[in-house]
Scaffold this motif. Structure first.
Motif, PDB file in Angstrom:
ATOM      1  N   TRP A  94       6.920   2.197  -6.127  1.00 26.07           N
ATOM      2  CA  TRP A  94       6.447   3.446  -5.532  1.00 26.07           C
ATOM      3  C   TRP A  94       5.242   3.192  -4.632  1.00 26.07           C
ATOM      4  O   TRP A  94       5.158   3.733  -3.519  1.00 26.07           O
ATOM      5  N   SER A 118       4.442   0.431  -3.047  1.00 28.48           N
ATOM      6  CA  SER A 118       4.862  -0.291  -1.849  1.00 28.48           C
ATOM      7  C   SER A 118       5.528   0.633  -0.845  1.00 28.48           C
ATOM      8  O   SER A 118       5.232   0.582   0.356  1.00 28.48           O
ATOM      9  N   VAL A 119       6.414   1.484  -1.326  1.00 32.78           N
ATOM     10  CA  VAL A 119       7.085   2.428  -0.428  1.00 32.78           C
ATOM     11  C   VAL A 119       6.081   3.414   0.135  1.00 32.78           C
ATOM     12  O   VAL A 119       6.123   3.769   1.322  1.00 32.78           O
TER      13      VAL A 119
END
Length: 183
Positions: free
Chosen positions: A115, A117-118
């Motif tokens: 989460w 990273s996104v």
């Protein structure tokens, strides 16, 4: 890139198949009741990770993973289990319910990192800037500038291995051996 375009590429299906195998092996590492089976599942997880590195065109990292972790560390684990005469069967003190929490914790950690990273990078694509670093350049850096630390670490690991064998290799008397088998 949309989900449909992503799924239309053959490398995506290879990634999904290998990723699911790595995920299954990683979960079995922390839930296996037999320590030898856990080490073998770790071999499978590391081999799958090496395949994922090859898919990313990082062949050097993949081969280092195979040679160092699978070829040395796992063999060291199994060697340590054998020379210490550790019980390799199922241990009644280990309960599957108590061993499930590391798997839940690792999946939760993965979810939080995915989460984050996104959220940080969004839908940005990674364009390859220049060429990848060649294995020759990495080898020259390791064995040129860092040859002394590399050799010092190898001697340190050798000393640790010899010390571990010396500590673990204690000959038992026949009575002690019989007591150990009965436990």
């Amino acid at each position: 890139m949309s989900l449909g375009e992503w799924l239309s590429e053959p490398v995506t299906w290879v990634f999904l198949a290998v990723g699911l195998a790595v995920l299954f092996s990683a979960l079995r590492v922390v839930t296996a009741k037999n320590v030898v089976h856990a080490a073998l599942y770790l071999v499978a997880a590391l081999a799958g990770t090496a395949v994922l590195f090859i898919l990313l065109s990082a062949e050097f990292v993949a081969w280092v993973l195979v040679l160092v972790y699978i070829g040395a560390v796992i063999v060291l684990f199994l060697f340590g289990i054998m020379i210490t005469r550790a019980p390799t069967g199922q241990d009644r003190g280990l309960d599957a319910d108590k061993k499930l929490w590391p798997a839940i914790l690792s999946v939760g950690t993965f979810a939080v990192m995915a989460w984050a990273s996104v959220d940080a990078f969004g839908g940005e694509s990674l364009d390859r800037v220049g060429e990848a670093t060649s294995t020759e350049v990495l080898g020259l850096a390791l064995l040129g500038r860092f040859v002394i630390p590399f050799e010092v670490v190898s001697f340190l690991l050798l000393a640790a291995l010899i010390g571990g064998i010396t500590i673990a290799r204690r000959d038992l008397s026949p009575a002690e051996e019989e007591d150990r088998r009965s436990v």
